[in-house]
Design an enzyme around this catalytic site. Structure first.
Site, PDB file in Angstrom:
ATOM      1  CG  ASP A 135      -2.067   1.022   1.078  1.00  0.00           C
ATOM      2  OD1 ASP A 135      -2.458   1.325  -0.056  1.00  0.00           O
ATOM      3  OD2 ASP A 135      -2.551   1.517   2.100  1.00  0.00           O
ATOM      4  CB  CYS A 189     -20.703  -5.605 -10.909  1.00  0.00           C
ATOM      5  SG  CYS A 189     -19.293  -5.333  -9.812  1.00  0.00           S
ATOM      6  CB  CYS A 192     -25.490  -5.072  -8.493  1.00  0.00           C
ATOM      7  SG  CYS A 192     -25.465  -4.540  -6.773  1.00  0.00           S
ATOM      8  CB  CYS A 195     -21.140  -0.070  -4.363  1.00  0.00           C
ATOM      9  SG  CYS A 195     -20.846  -0.255  -6.137  1.00  0.00           S
ATOM     10  CB  CYS A 199     -21.724   6.993  -2.787  1.00  0.00           C
ATOM     11  SG  CYS A 199     -20.396   8.181  -2.481  1.00  0.00           S
ATOM     12  CB  CYS A 215     -14.055   9.476  -1.882  1.00  0.00           C
ATOM     13  SG  CYS A 215     -13.890   7.965  -0.916  1.00  0.00           S
ATOM     14  CB  CYS A 245     -19.248   1.814  -1.637  1.00  0.00           C
ATOM     15  SG  CYS A 245     -17.476   1.960  -1.296  1.00  0.00           S
TER      16      CYS A 245
END
Length: 349
Positions: A135, A189, A192, A195, A199, A215, A245
């Site tokens: 990360d 997905c 759908c 998510c 938000c 975000c 989400c």
């Protein structure tokens, strides 16, 4: 079993023993579309203040440039699936909602330790070189994980898998060893939109696209300075990150349980009182969040978020705790507190 296949089988056993949920392998050149997509994201300014994404965009977009000698990329997923409803605290505005991943120990330290363990084993077993990444390096883990067959990037841009759900940490081992690769996963997905629709700030301009500037995870963690006043009410009581989400993804019914106890939520971080958090000075903040990823953002940014949450709470009993912050030495905290006081007083005028 061939030598490469045997090595792969032993590698998977080592990964499982180390605590990882799933392993996949791809070549460093397996994400040729990444550089173009990253550049489009940067050109649109959707990275906000995250200038570090620009500085190493060439490495981030093309893993072959990051380490030209690498021949294989081992991607590993570790589950941190929460127990219970991760959004339950949103119904208690007098308390702060903290993203699930940061309610326990800092995953960077834990995942990197496991990666190094596997890496040392691989060096001995295959007489190769390795580099491990978690990360903090210019590595696009999610596209690489999809290319390695761990899952796919959903409409929320996070990685999810049919046998994983989307509550996973990712780690990467680049190696000079030639290893058998996996087929990339495809999108499942369908139609759908769960998510996207949940938000709070409409941070998704389109499916599979994210504008970080809207975000809540970005605003509460990465964004320095005051948050736009139009967005503040939408933060609710989210004081570090946002899980909305992730929490609504239907694939989570297949989510793997978290095995590492260190990822389980610390009692004091499940639903902390906002008035107690508002009283934290720098020493108190560092003491409470020792060993937590929250420590990275520092006391001032965190208390700024707490002030916004108090302003959104509708709870007049929280006024004294935020009024005290209007004289805070940090001007951003003081301004956030003044906004919160005016908002609370306005709600009961």
């Amino acid at each position: 079993m061939s030598g490469a296949a045997d090595l792969r089988a032993r590698l998977e056993a080592e990964a499982e023993a180390a605590g990882f949920t799933k392993l996949g392998i791809c070549r460093p050149d397996a994400i040729p579309q990444a550089a173009e997509r990253l550049q489009a994201f940067l050109d649109a300014g959707r990275h906000g203040q995250m200038d570090w994404m620009e500085r190493r965009a060439n490495w981030r977009g093309d893993p072959t440039e990051l380490w030209p000698e690498a021949r294989s990329v081992i991607m590993l997923a570790e589950a941190y699936t929460p127990v219970g409803d991760p959004l339950a605290t949103l119904d208690h505005p007098e308390r702060g909602n903290i993203s699930v991943y940061s309610r326990g120990r800092d995953y960077h330290d834990l995942v990197k330790k496991r990666l190094k363990r596997i890496g040392r084993w691989l060096v001995d077993a295959a007489d190769c070189e390795i580099k491990v990444f978690v990360d903090t390096a210019p590595v696009m883990e999610k596209p690489l994980a999809a290319a390695a067959g761990l899952g796919w990037q959903g409409k929320h841009t996070n990685l999810l898998g049919r046998d994983l759900g989307n509550w996973v940490f990712l780690g990467a081992i680049f190696t000079t060893a030639e290893l058998p690769v996996d087929a990339p996963e495809t999108d499942h997905c369908g139609s759908c939109r769960a998510c996207l629709d949940i938000c709070p700030t409409n941070a998704f301009p389109a499916p599979f696209q994210l504008d970080a500037r809207r975000c809540i995870s970005y605003l509460t963690i990465e964004h320095d300075g005051p948050v736009d006043e139009d967005l503040r009410p939408l933060l609710g009581n989210r004081i570090y990150g946002c899980d909305d989400c992730l929490a609504v993804c239907p694939w989570n019914k297949f989510a793997v349980e978290a095995q590492e106890a260190a990822y389980w939520a610390r009692a004091e971080l499940r639903a902390p009182r906002l008035d107690a958090l508002a009283a934290l000075d720098d020493a108190g903040f560092r003491a409470v969040f020792s060993g937590s990823p929250i420590k990275r953002i520092g006391r001032n940014r965190f208390v700024r978020n707490v002030a916004y949450a108090i302003g959104n709470s509708g709870r007049p009993e929280l006024l004294p705790s935020v009024e005290a912050l209007t004289e805070d030495p940090d001007p951003v905290v003081a301004e956030a507190a003044a906004w919160a006081v005016a908002r609370l007083r306005g709600a009961f005028a």
